[in-house]
Write a protein that holds these residues in place. Sequence first.
Motif: not given
Ligand code: F6R
Length: 262
Positions: A35-36, A38, A66-67, A134, A138-140, A164
């Motif tokens: 995943a990406t 922060s 993931l995305d 998120g 959400h995931i991805g 976000q």
């Molecule tokens: C991104 C992804 C998202 C993030 C999620 C949390 O590749 O899969 O589901 O993991 O939005 O993002 P942060 O870590 O920036 O709060």
Amino acid sequence: MEVIIRPSHDAVAALAADIVAAEVRENPALGLGLATGSTMELVYDELAARHARDALSFAQARTFNLDEYVGLAGDDASSYRYYMEQRLFSRIDVDAANTHLMNGAAEDLDAECVAYDQLIVESGGIDLQLLGIGRVGHIGFNEPLSALRSRTRVKALSPQTIEQNAALFGGDASRVPRHGLTMGVGTILDCRRCVLLATGESKAAIVAKAVEGPVTSMISASALQLHPRCVVIVDEAAATELSQREYYRWIFENEPEWDAFR
Ligand code: F6R
């Protein structure tokens, strides 16, 4: 599902890296889902440090993200391909040919998604999937109302996700693409093991809903309750709204699986 509460974001990242390291040492050709965002940055710092310090090798590993944003090519500084190159791939010994992300600039996006799901299956599947959550749960990019059996596809991003993620676009929400390509919830649930990470106060309410609330397509992370091997690792701040914190701590202290990780 298990919940592990660690004192800080650093400790969450260290435990996630411990899990990845143990898996890749046991199975060097690990299928690793990434995943990406922060939350993941410290995890990738940890993995890069272990590669340099402890010779942790990813030479045979296969990675699947993931995305990706629709409309962004991999060399765009806001793309997830670019993020991954900067934060992880260029800092470890993974073979570039084994790092997979969808191409957000593909001409036929639907075909790109179908091919991605096929590629995952044909290359042996994902052994370990790292996930963030998120603020919408959400995931991805599986935004609210994503079908619990969805496959990789194009998805419209919710206003909250656009907000976000604006930081990656110079703080300008109007520059955030309106669509993403994302593994489906069903695609994610096919992985053999998954680890969801959440840190900070801003995630506390959604973590509690995902872990202790009902399974609902309104919060795609809640679907992880259906996964046979899922661990949620949170810091104290992200754990504040969980009602059963002491129970989770007791399980972590007593579950033999975690003996080597405490
Ligand atoms: C991104 C992804 C998202 C993030 C999620 C949390 O590749 O899969 O589901 O993991 O939005 O993002 P942060 O870590 O920036 O709060």
